[in-house]
Design a protein around this motif. Structure first.
Motif, PDB file in Angstrom:
ATOM      1  N   GLY A  40      -1.064   4.049   4.320  1.00 35.55           N
ATOM      2  CA  GLY A  40       0.099   3.222   4.648  1.00 35.55           C
ATOM      3  C   GLY A  40       1.334   4.048   4.940  1.00 35.55           C
ATOM      4  O   GLY A  40       2.111   3.736   5.844  1.00 35.55           O
ATOM      5  N   CYS A  41       1.523   5.132   4.181  1.00 31.98           N
ATOM      6  CA  CYS A  41       2.659   6.037   4.427  1.00 31.98           C
ATOM      7  C   CYS A  41       2.570   6.655   5.817  1.00 31.98           C
ATOM      8  O   CYS A  41       3.580   6.786   6.519  1.00 31.98           O
ATOM      9  CB  CYS A  41       2.702   7.135   3.376  1.00 31.98           C
ATOM     10  SG  CYS A  41       3.165   6.592   1.731  1.00 31.98           S
ATOM     11  N   SER A  79      10.144   3.302  -3.135  1.00 27.90           N
ATOM     12  CA  SER A  79      10.803   3.582  -1.859  1.00 27.90           C
ATOM     13  C   SER A  79      10.000   3.144  -0.640  1.00 27.90           C
ATOM     14  O   SER A  79      10.373   3.443   0.483  1.00 27.90           O
ATOM     15  CB  SER A  79      11.123   5.078  -1.746  1.00 27.90           C
ATOM     16  OG  SER A  79       9.931   5.846  -1.764  1.00 27.90           O
ATOM     17  N   GLY A  80       8.899   2.429  -0.825  1.00 32.28           N
ATOM     18  CA  GLY A  80       8.069   2.049   0.308  1.00 32.28           C
ATOM     19  C   GLY A  80       8.322   0.671   0.873  1.00 32.28           C
ATOM     20  O   GLY A  80       7.684   0.264   1.843  1.00 32.28           O
ATOM     21  N   ALA A  91       0.836  -1.204   0.000  1.00 32.96           N
ATOM     22  CA  ALA A  91       0.000   0.000   0.000  1.00 32.96           C
ATOM     23  C   ALA A  91       0.867   1.249   0.000  1.00 32.96           C
ATOM     24  O   ALA A  91       0.572   2.231  -0.686  1.00 32.96           O
ATOM     25  CB  ALA A  91      -0.937  -0.001   1.202  1.00 32.96           C
ATOM     26  N   VAL A  92       1.961   1.231   0.789  1.00 34.52           N
ATOM     27  CA  VAL A  92       2.892   2.364   0.805  1.00 34.52           C
ATOM     28  C   VAL A  92       3.555   2.524  -0.563  1.00 34.52           C
ATOM     29  O   VAL A  92       3.742   3.630  -1.068  1.00 34.52           O
ATOM     30  CB  VAL A  92       3.960   2.177   1.907  1.00 34.52           C
ATOM     31  CG1 VAL A  92       5.034   3.245   1.808  1.00 34.52           C
ATOM     32  CG2 VAL A  92       3.301   2.206   3.276  1.00 34.52           C
ATOM     33  N   LEU A  93       3.908   1.383  -1.172  1.00 35.51           N
ATOM     34  CA  LEU A  93       4.499   1.418  -2.509  1.00 35.51           C
ATOM     35  C   LEU A  93       3.519   2.059  -3.496  1.00 35.51           C
ATOM     36  O   LEU A  93       3.896   2.910  -4.300  1.00 35.51           O
ATOM     37  CB  LEU A  93       4.827  -0.010  -2.954  1.00 35.51           C
ATOM     38  CG  LEU A  93       5.875  -0.188  -4.037  1.00 35.51           C
ATOM     39  CD1 LEU A  93       7.244   0.195  -3.506  1.00 35.51           C
ATOM     40  CD2 LEU A  93       5.885  -1.642  -4.511  1.00 35.51           C
ATOM     41  N   GLY A  94       2.244   1.641  -3.413  1.00 34.29           N
ATOM     42  CA  GLY A  94       1.169   2.241  -4.212  1.00 34.29           C
ATOM     43  C   GLY A  94       1.528   2.442  -5.667  1.00 34.29           C
ATOM     44  O   GLY A  94       1.574   3.573  -6.144  1.00 34.29           O
ATOM     45  N   SER A 102      17.709  11.360   8.006  1.00 35.68           N
ATOM     46  CA  SER A 102      17.463  11.230   6.568  1.00 35.68           C
ATOM     47  C   SER A 102      16.225  10.367   6.326  1.00 35.68           C
ATOM     48  O   SER A 102      15.375  10.697   5.486  1.00 35.68           O
ATOM     49  CB  SER A 102      18.679  10.613   5.868  1.00 35.68           C
ATOM     50  OG  SER A 102      18.497  10.571   4.466  1.00 35.68           O
ATOM     51  N   ASN A 103      16.128   9.276   7.071  1.00 37.81           N
ATOM     52  CA  ASN A 103      14.970   8.402   6.908  1.00 37.81           C
ATOM     53  C   ASN A 103      13.686   9.114   7.329  1.00 37.81           C
ATOM     54  O   ASN A 103      12.637   8.973   6.700  1.00 37.81           O
ATOM     55  CB  ASN A 103      15.159   7.120   7.726  1.00 37.81           C
ATOM     56  CG  ASN A 103      14.141   6.059   7.371  1.00 37.81           C
ATOM     57  OD1 ASN A 103      13.730   5.944   6.223  1.00 37.81           O
ATOM     58  ND2 ASN A 103      13.727   5.285   8.352  1.00 37.81           N
ATOM     59  N   TRP A 104      13.779   9.910   8.397  1.00 40.67           N
ATOM     60  CA  TRP A 104      12.593  10.628   8.847  1.00 40.67           C
ATOM     61  C   TRP A 104      12.158  11.668   7.806  1.00 40.67           C
ATOM     62  O   TRP A 104      10.959  11.864   7.598  1.00 40.67           O
ATOM     63  CB  TRP A 104      12.862  11.311  10.189  1.00 40.67           C
ATOM     64  CG  TRP A 104      11.628  11.907  10.788  1.00 40.67           C
ATOM     65  CD1 TRP A 104      10.585  11.251  11.380  1.00 40.67           C
ATOM     66  CD2 TRP A 104      11.297  13.306  10.823  1.00 40.67           C
ATOM     67  NE1 TRP A 104       9.622  12.152  11.792  1.00 40.67           N
ATOM     68  CE2 TRP A 104      10.038  13.425  11.471  1.00 40.67           C
ATOM     69  CE3 TRP A 104      11.934  14.467  10.402  1.00 40.67           C
ATOM     70  CZ2 TRP A 104       9.420  14.645  11.680  1.00 40.67           C
ATOM     71  CZ3 TRP A 104      11.309  15.688  10.608  1.00 40.67           C
ATOM     72  CH2 TRP A 104      10.063  15.771  11.250  1.00 40.67           C
ATOM     73  N   CYS A 105      13.128  12.312   7.155  1.00 38.75           N
ATOM     74  CA  CYS A 105      12.785  13.257   6.081  1.00 38.75           C
ATOM     75  C   CYS A 105      12.000  12.548   4.974  1.00 38.75           C
ATOM     76  O   CYS A 105      11.025  13.100   4.440  1.00 38.75           O
ATOM     77  CB  CYS A 105      14.050  13.877   5.478  1.00 38.75           C
ATOM     78  SG  CYS A 105      14.820  15.149   6.517  1.00 38.75           S
ATOM     79  N   ALA A 106      12.423  11.333   4.641  1.00 33.45           N
ATOM     80  CA  ALA A 106      11.708  10.570   3.615  1.00 33.45           C
ATOM     81  C   ALA A 106      10.313  10.194   4.091  1.00 33.45           C
ATOM     82  O   ALA A 106       9.330  10.310   3.350  1.00 33.45           O
ATOM     83  CB  ALA A 106      12.495   9.316   3.254  1.00 33.45           C
ATOM     84  N   GLN A 107      10.224   9.748   5.342  1.00 28.26           N
ATOM     85  CA  GLN A 107       8.941   9.291   5.866  1.00 28.26           C
ATOM     86  C   GLN A 107       7.948  10.434   6.013  1.00 28.26           C
ATOM     87  O   GLN A 107       6.765  10.289   5.682  1.00 28.26           O
ATOM     88  CB  GLN A 107       9.154   8.608   7.222  1.00 28.26           C
ATOM     89  CG  GLN A 107       9.974   7.325   7.171  1.00 28.26           C
ATOM     90  CD  GLN A 107       9.218   6.177   6.540  1.00 28.26           C
ATOM     91  OE1 GLN A 107       8.005   6.201   6.434  1.00 28.26           O
ATOM     92  NE2 GLN A 107       9.942   5.158   6.119  1.00 28.26           N
TER      93      GLN A 107
END
Length: 561
Positions: free
Chosen positions: A361-362, A271-272, A63-66, A141-146
C-alpha cells in the motif's frame, strides 16, 4: 460554456475551482461523470479509471496504516522512551492531535480531490505570489515521507523475518547484509505488484487490508489469552497502577518530554491516512468517499491501535530486555518474554504477512504522489516519471523510481540502528509537515474565504485546524531530540533526523531560490480553457499540456475560493 442540459457549468461543483463560472473545457461527444466534472473544475482531465470505492480506498489507506506491523516496527520508540505510560495515556493524547490533522485534511480533500493532494491544496490556498513556493515545499516534504515509507516498512518486516529465523534456529545470527538483501527483494516484489492495472490493485489491497484487520483482531485476542506470565511466577497481567503510572526513563529528558518523544511511534504509525487524498482521481464519488476514507482510517486506526498498545503494556515483562535483546527486533523479543515459542512464531507470521500488505500500500500511494508531482515538472526528468503505462493505465515509471530511491536509502542499514531509525522519524516529521502547511494556510491566511466541499467541519473548521497546526509545531522539534544529552552524547547516539530530513529540505529550498522559482509555477492543468487567454476553445476539442500559472492562466494565487 454550457454543460449540456444537466447543469450550467462545472464551476457549480462544490469544489475549489480554478476555472471561472461558465468557463468549462468540454467535449460535446463525451458524457462527463460527476467525478470528471469535479476534476475539470480543478483544471485537470481524468486519466485514470475510477475503480476505487469508499471501501477499497479505505482498504489501501488502512493497509498503508498497517497498525500491527507499524506497531511492531516502532515498539522501540513507544516503549523505549516512556515505557507503558507512553503506550497507554500517551497514545490517547497523541491521537487527539492526529485526529484533528486528519479531519482538517479530509476537509481539504473534499474541496480539492486531486492526486496532487496536499501539494495542490497548498498552492491553491497560498497568498498571491506564494502558491508555487508553498507547493514546492509541501510537495518535497510529502515526497520525502512517501519515498521513505516502503523502505522503512520493509526493513521492519525483514528484521522480523530474520528474528523468527533466529528464534527457530538460535545458532543463526542475522547480519546487516542479510537484512539489506531481504529488504531489497521485498522492495522489488512490491514494485512489480504496484505496476499492475488499477482493478487488480484494488482487489489485491482489499484482500490485504482485510487480512491486516483480521490479523490485528486475532493478535489483540491472542496476546492476553496466550500469555504465560503465570508460568514465570508473575501475575497474568501487570497492575494498572504500574502500567499507567510508571514512566520508563528511556531518555535524558524529564518524564513529560519523554512521553512526547514516544509519540514518534504513534505519528509514524498513523501517517498513512492521507492515501485516499492521493487516490482521489481513481475513486468514484471522490469528494465524499475520499474524505470519509481519511477520517475512517484515522479513527479506526486510533481505536484499534490503542487496544494493541494496552494488551502489550499489560503483558510486557522486562522493558530493558525487550530493547537490548540479541534478536534485534523488540516486538519479537517482547513476545518471547510472555509467550511460548510456537505462539511467538504464529504472531510474527501474522505480523509479517500484514506488513507485506502494508508495504504494498505504501508503494502504491508513493507512486501516485510521484506521478502527480512529475505531472507538474517538480522532479528532474519529470517527462519519464509522469508517463502512464498504456497497458496497465498506472504510473509504472514512478513506481520504479521510488523503488530505486528506496533501495539507496536502505544503505543506512549499514550505519547502525540509529541511522536506519532515521527513516521512521523522517516519515513522521516529513508527513506531518506536509499535512499541516495547507491546513495552516487555510486556517490563518484564508479563513472564511475557503470554499468547502460537501464534507466539511462547519464552524469547527478553524478551531480544529488551529489545534492541528499547534500540535505539529510542538512535535517537530520534539522528534528531533536525541535520547542522550551532554557528555554522554556521541555520534552513534545522535538523532540524525535533523540531518537526514533537514539536509535535503535545505537543499530543496536553495534550489528554489537559485533556479526553481524561474520555471516551477505550481500545479498545472492539462486542459485548454479560455482563462489561458489563447482565444476561443474550439467546440469538441480538449487539448493537453498547459501550465495553469503561465500567461494569463489562473495560477494558484488566483484560484477561486
Amino acid at each position: 460554456m454550457a454543460m449540456s442540459q444537466r447543469r450550467s457549468s462545472v464551476a457549480e461543483e462544490p469544489v475549489t475551482s480554478v476555472l471561472a463560472d461558465g468557463d468549462v473545457p468540454y467535449d460535446p461527444t463525451h458524457v462527463f461523470s460527476a467525478d470528471d466534472e469535479v476534476l475539470a473544475a480543478l483544471g485537470y482531465k481524468s486519466e485514470f479509471k475510477r475503480e476505487f470505492s469508499l471501501f477499497t480506498t479505505f482498504c489501501v489507506s488502512f493497509a498503508v496504516l498497517g497498525l500491527l506491523p507499524s506497531f511492531a516496527s516502532t515498539l522501540y520508540y513507544g516503549m523505549g522512551y516512556a515505557g507503558t505510560a507512553g503506550m497507554t495515556w500517551g497514545w490517547v493524547l497523541a491521537m487527539l492531535g492526529i485526529q484533528c490533522v486528519a479531519m482538517s485534511m479530509a476537509e481539504l480533500c473534499s474541496s480539492m480531490p486531486t492526486s496532487g493532494g496536499l501539494y495542490y491544496a497548498a498552492a491553491v490556498l497560498a497568498p498571491e505570489g506564494w502558491g508555487p513556493f508553498a507547493a514546492w515545499i509541501t510537495g518535497w516534504s510529502n515526497w520525502c515521507a512517501q519515498v521513505t515509507a516502503a523502505p522503512s516498512v520493509n526493513y521492519g518486516i525483514s528484521a522480523m523475518i530474520l528474528a523468527a529465523a533466529s528464534i527457530s534456529n538460535p545458532a543463526y545470527v542475522p547480519k546487516d547484509w542479510h537484512v539489506f538483501l531481504l529488504t531489497v527483494f521485498i522492495m522489488i516484489l512490491h514494485s512489480i505488484l504496484s505496476s499492475m492495472p488499477t482493478k487488480w490493485l484494488a482487489q489485491f489491497n482489499s484482500a490485504g487490508s482485510t487480512f491486516n484487520f483480521l490479523a490485528l483482531i486475532v493478535v489483540i485476542i491472542l496476546i492476553p489469552a496466550g500469555t504465560n506470565r503465570t508460568e514465570r511466577n508473575l501475575p497474568r497481567f501487570a497492575p494498572s497502577s504500574e502500567v499507567w503510572g510508571t514512566i520508563y526513563k528511556g531518555t535524558a529528558f524529564p518524564p513529560g518530554v519523554s512521553v512526547l518523544m514516544s509519540f514518534i511511534g504513534v505519528i509514524w504509525t498513523m501517517s498513512g491516512y492521507d492515501s485516499p487524498f492521493h487516490l482521489a482521481e481513481e475513486c468514484s464519488n471522490a469528494n465524499l468517499a475520499s474524505p470519509r476514507a481519511i477520517v475512517l482510517t484515522s479513527a479506526t486506526g486510533g481505536i484499534f491501535g490503542w487496544f494493541l498498545q494496552l494488551v502489550v503494556a499489560y503483558t510486557v515483562v522486562d522493558i530493558e530486555g525487550v530493547l537490548d535483546s540479541e534478536l534485534g527486533q523488540p516486538f519479537a523479543a517482547y513476545l518471547m518474554q510472555c509467550m511460548t515459542q510456537r505462539m511467538t512464531l504464529a504472531i510474527l507470521a501474522l505480523t509479517i504477512i500484514a506488513g507485506f500488505s502494508m508495504g504494498q500500500g505504501c508503494m502504491i500511494a508513493a507512486s501516485r504522489v510521484t506521478f502527480a508531482y512529475a505531472r507538474d515538472d517538480c522532479f528532474p526528468l519529470s517527462k519519464y516519471w509522469k508517463r502512464v503505462n498504456r497497458h496497465t493505465q498506472t504510473p509504472a515509471n514512478a513506481v520504479w523510481l521510488n523503488c530505486a530511491v528506496g533501495i539507496i536509502l536502505l544503505l543506512l542499514i549499514f550505519g547502525g540502528d540509529l541511522a536506519i531509525g532515521a527513516l521512521f522519524s523522517i516519515g513522521a516529521i516529513a508527513a506531518f509537515v506536509a499535512f499541516t502547511i495547507p491546513i495552516f494556510i487555510r486556517v490563518f491566511l484564508v479563513g472564511n474565504r475557503f470554499r468547502p466541499g460537501p464534507w466539511n467541519l462547519g464552524k469547527l473548521s478553524i478551531p480544529i485546524g488551529a489545534f492541528a497546526s499547534a500540535f505539529v509545531a510542538l512535535m517537530v522539534p520534539i522528534l528531533c531530540l536525541p535520547s542522550i544529552v551532554g557528555a554522554d552524547l556521541t555520534p552513534a547516539d545522535m538523532n540524525w533526523t535533523c540531518l537526514v530530513y533537514g539536509g535535503p529540505m535545505f537543499l530543496v529550498a536553495i534550489w528554489w531560490f537559485v533556479s526553481a522559482h524561474k520555471w516551477f509555477k505550481g500545479p498545472k492543468v492539462n486542459i485548454e480553457h479560455m482563462m489561458l487567454g489563447r482565444g476561443e476553445v474550439v467546440e469538441g476539442e480538449v487539448q493537453k499540456g498547459n501550465d495553469a500559472s503561465s500567461g494569463d492562466g489562473p495560477g494558484p494565487s488566483k484560484a477561486k475560493m
